[in-house]
Structure formats: structure tokens, C-alpha cells
Design an enzyme around this catalytic site. Sequence first.
Site, PDB file in Angstrom:
ATOM      1  N   HIS A  53       6.629 -44.178  33.524  1.00 39.94           N
ATOM      2  CA  HIS A  53       7.064 -43.453  34.726  1.00 39.94           C
ATOM      3  C   HIS A  53       7.770 -44.408  35.789  1.00 39.94           C
ATOM      4  CE1 HIS A  53       4.679 -40.436  32.995  1.00 39.94           C
ATOM      5  NE2 HIS A  53       3.527 -40.903  33.411  1.00 39.94           N
ATOM      6  N   ASP A  88       3.487 -47.157  27.279  1.00 42.17           N
ATOM      7  CA  ASP A  88       2.012 -47.814  26.559  1.00 42.17           C
ATOM      8  C   ASP A  88       1.278 -46.960  26.068  1.00 42.17           C
ATOM      9  OD1 ASP A  88       1.578 -46.625  29.257  1.00 42.17           O
ATOM     10  OD2 ASP A  88       0.503 -48.347  30.146  1.00 42.17           O
TER      11      ASP A  88
HETATM   12  O1  LIG Z   1       0.936 -42.917  34.167  1.00 40.22           O
HETATM   13  C1  LIG Z   1       0.348 -43.251  33.051  1.00 40.22           C
HETATM   14  C2  LIG Z   1       0.411 -42.204  32.152  1.00 40.22           C
HETATM   15  O2  LIG Z   1       0.959 -41.148  32.300  1.00 40.22           O
HETATM   16  C3  LIG Z   1      -0.197 -44.472  33.059  1.00 40.22           C
HETATM   17  O3  LIG Z   1      -1.071 -44.610  31.821  1.00 40.22           O
HETATM   18  C4  LIG Z   1       0.524 -45.659  33.038  1.00 40.22           C
HETATM   19  O4  LIG Z   1       1.270 -45.719  31.803  1.00 40.22           O
HETATM   20  C5  LIG Z   1       0.137 -46.879  33.371  1.00 40.22           C
HETATM   21  O5  LIG Z   1      -0.896 -47.208  32.582  1.00 40.22           O
HETATM   22  P1  LIG Z   1      -1.930 -48.608  32.345  1.00 40.22           P
HETATM   23  O6  LIG Z   1      -1.055 -49.709  33.212  1.00 40.22           O
HETATM   24  O7  LIG Z   1      -3.072 -48.266  33.235  1.00 40.22           O
HETATM   25  O8  LIG Z   1      -2.268 -48.961  31.096  1.00 40.22           O
END
Ligand SMILES: O=C(CO)[C@@H](O)[C@H](O)COP(=O)(O)O
Length: 549
Positions: free
Chosen positions: A86, A303
Site C-alpha cells: 500500500h 509481502d
Molecule cells: O497493510 C498491510 C496488509 O494490507 C500490511 O500487512 C503491510 O503489508 C505491512 O506488513 P508488515 O510490514 O507488518 O509485514
Amino acid sequence: MPTSRSVVIGVDSSTQSTKAAAVDADTGELLAIGRAPHTVTGTSGARESDPEEWWTALATAVRASVRQAGIPADAVTGIAVAGQQHGLVTLGADGRPLRPALLWNDTRSAPQAAALAERLGGPAAWLARTGSVPVASMTAAKWQWLRENEPRHAAAATAVRLPHDHLTERLCGHPVTDPGDASGTCWYGTGVGVGTGVGVGVGTGTGIGFGSGVGVGFGSGVGTGTGVGAGTGTRTNARSRAATSTAGAGAYDREILDLLGLDPSLLPAVAPGGATRVGTLTPAAAEALGLPRTVAVAAGTGDNMAAAVGLGLGGAGLLDHPVVSLGTSGTVFAATRTRPADPALAGFAATDGTYLPLGCTLNCTLAVDRFATLLGLDREDAAPGGEVVVLPYLDGERTPDLPHAAGLVTGLRHGTEPRAVLGAAYEGAAYTVLRALDGLLAACGLDPADPAVRDRPLRLIGGGARGRAWTETVRRLSGRPLVVPAAEELVALGAAALAAGAVTGADPVALTTAWGTGAGEVLPPVRRDEETWDRIAAVLTAAGPTLLR
Ligand SMILES: O=C(CO)[C@@H](O)[C@H](O)COP(=O)(O)O
Ligand SMILES: Nc1ncnc2c1ncn2[C@@H]1O[C@H](COP(=O)(O)OP(=O)(O)O)[C@@H](O)[C@H]1O
């Protein structure tokens, strides 16, 4: 080590750090993991990071992984990046970031998200078109925030990227994303509908092209990509041309882009999947990483999508394997063939074209670690919360949608021990994630309380899955069996499988299934702690009006 060994590198560029896994492409053996931290700045809802630091961290982590693996640089054949989703990266005419990236957990865009959700016919229309209703995390809301608050930067942007697209472009020079990460923008149509695709193309000297329209097309050849279905790729030089679609399956949604005043030519082409080979390292990237220019670069993905690949999930109705990830964000997701329409969930695409419905909380491991620091305790020094309830919504919250909330503690007495307050912080964070899991199961047509559903093991991943206090709290509050994969860094391993797919053409999910990266210890269920569950639920309900402000 024989130089004939083929090694691929999977990069997880997440909120707090970059991790690079060097993996034997044939056996899946994890040879080494390199790491480098990121800086996140901001107060009062702001969360920003400098994309230049991500690039430096990527180079540091990749170099460390190759060094620790003890392999010659020319053993490396492929690389892929999976990134935090995002985030809004805006590039200027010189190809460099105009300002720090606005991260997924930056809640300043909440008013813009709420206003956007009422447009286009309201939340149901957004769900049907993009799979998600705009919330502060979604890139569309961040772009709108930038337009309203920093119009100079919005006007100067010559390219708009997600974190993983930006890094992939730095590696290979091509502006490309994938369906999974694109589905987190709220300007990409992932629903089943009729698109009027005119194609997305990106041309290079050696020529690659992607077409995207009805379905997703992929073409190759010098300058022209020809899409399968109705998509036809068209070569452009520096930029891609965006597909138009009214409610498109796998295409940028032109009406939403018009609403956002976002020129589609600023966006990357959408490759058919994260394992698509999109080029090789540029001379500058090869030098920064200490790798040969011949290293193949895969499109990469978000991720969470990469974690699903790392677990061997995808391509089938795999609700048998719901996943809980405990990182900065707490996420719950499952690989499905159909996309549930639920405003509390994100109806993401998986990187292979199936779906990855996901619930995401803003306050998970980092919030609990903050409580440990405040209390002067080690993170494992926690006891059950008892009467104490903590809603650890230090960053506001996304699920439930309470972007203006702050942390809340109730039930303190003179005799309350600090360890119980820390335990209550774990419970509050775990409750919030598991509540999202129940929502995900229900949206997929399953009764979360059905014993047959409750018996399905949860796969627990992310940094928190390494901690005993986390695993025990999730077990106690869920009453479900858990599988904690032995392999750490599932996101980086999933990215490595995407890289291997780009090198050999193999299906990345088939690779990780063969590698066995999803396998791990099964923790049998314990009696569900319904009292604690109900106590937290009651506090959340009662505090609703306070948390809304
Ligand atoms: O916003 C979301 C999923 O929609 C988060 O899961 C981000 O993708 C960040 O992930 P992490 O850094 O916490 O793994
Ligand atoms: N051994 C451990 N025990 C408990 N928590 C851990 C452990 N190792 C890391 N963590 C937690 O994992 C988090 C980082 O997890 P990670 O999934 O890498 O996050 P992100 O993807 O958001 O950067 C840290 O906030 C930390 O609290």
C-alpha cells in the site's frame, strides 16, 4: 561449493527491516539470511520511510546473504522483491523520490478514505470493483491525501509506485507491478467483470510487453506485447500505458483513476504474476548488489502474497489453511478461488490470479513491544491479564476501522502486576487479529464456531510467531491447533520462489510445496479462554464511542 549451483535471492522489504534469503533454487535449502533495518518516522498518525533507505538496506541485506552463504556472486541467477503493501512512493522527473513514502499504517489519510468510500456509488460499489472499500491504508486514500495536503508534490509526480514496484524498478529499470500488490491500491479492478482493456505495455531494448484487459495478457517481443484475451500490449518508452476497465478483472480502473486525478501513465505495467521475468539487473544495480548483470529479476509482489507463496498456498480452495501473521501488522488471510465481499476485509488478489482475502490490524508486535518497554519488562515476561483489558491501538486501528483510536487500559487495581498489563496487551492484540479471522471465515461461508472449522490448524508466521508469549496467547484465545513453520522469513522464501520461477519457468507454489517451507511443529489446541475473549469484546463495545474520536 560448485559454481554450477543456482542460487536465488528473495527479498522481504517490510516495515521494520529488509531481509534477503539466499536459497538453493533446486533444493530450496536456505543458505543464509541478510538483514538491514529501516527507519520509520512520524507522530500523530504520520508514518513515513525514505525509499532511498529501503534501497540501501536491500543492497546491504543482499550482499550479507551472499557473503554468509559463502557462494560466488555468479552462482546467483535470480532475485525478487516482496514489499510492505500500500505505501505511496512518488517519483520526480529525475526518477528519485519526491518525498518520503507514506506507509500503510499512516492514518492521516482516514478522512480522504471515508470521503472516497462514499463516491462511485458507495462501499458496495468499491467492493464489487476493487475487492476493498477504501480505508486509510489503501494507496488511493494516500494519493488523495497528497493531492489535498501537498498539491505541489502530487503535481510534480512523474511516477507513482508501491514499495515493491519501486525496488523492482531500481533493480531492472522497468516499471512493473503484479496483480497481488496492485490489488491493495483500490484503483485496480480484481473482480470478475468485463473490462475494455487497451493494454499495458512496457518496452525495452530487448523487449518485454504485458497486455492487460479482459483477463490479463502477456506478450513478448521487441516493443510490442500481445495480450491473451482482449488485452493488447503497446510499447512505450519510459512509462507504461494503463489499461482501462469499467469493472475490470485484472486491470487499472479508469473511472477510479479519473476520480483521483491520477494519470494512468504514472503507473507501472501489471505483469501476469510475481514470478514473471521482467528483466535483468541494470549496471548500477549489479554494482550496488555485487552481483552479475545477468541475474534475472522477477516482478515480485506484496509481502502477504509472498508469504502465501512461501507457505505453498495458492491455486486452490485452501481455506483449510488460514494464516495468521504477527508482525508490525497482524494479518489473517487465506488462499481462495472466489473473492468474498466484506467491507471489513481486503479482497486482495494472490500473485497467481487466485484470491487472498485478508484482514489487517495496525497494532500487533510493535504495539506489544511498546507496552513491554513502557513497563520495563522483557517481551516474554508476561502473565495472563486477568481483569486487565488492553486495547493496544497505539497507531489508531484498521480492523476494526478506528483510525483515530488510541490505546486503552481498563481494570487496573493497586495490586495489578506489570506482567499482567503486558499479558493483557498480548491478549488485546491477539483478540483483534483473531476477531478478524472469524470475520474472514464467516465471509468465506464458514461458521468460525463450527468444531470442524475450529479444528483446522492456523498457520502462525511473522516475527511474533518466534515468541512463546505470542504463540501461547494465540492458542489460548483461539482454542485452535497451530502450525508454526520451522522456516523463518516466509515472505523472503516466497520471494525466492518467485525468483526461481522467473529463472526456470517453474510454478512458485509448486516449488515451495516441494521445498516444504510451510511445514512445522503442530501445537495441539488448548481450551479456549472464553472469559478473556468476552471481557475484551465487552470493553471494545463499550469503548466504541471513545475510540471513534
Ligand atoms: O497493510 C498491510 C496488509 O494490507 C500490511 O500487512 C503491510 O503489508 C505491512 O506488513 P508488515 O510490514 O507488518 O509485514
Ligand atoms: N523471538 C521473538 N519473539 C517475539 N517476537 C519477536 C521475536 N523476534 C521478532 N519478534 C517481533 O517481530 C516483529 C518483527 O516481525 P516482522 O514479521 O519481521 O515485522 P515486519 O514484517 O512488520 O517488519 C518485531 O516487532 C518483534 O516484536
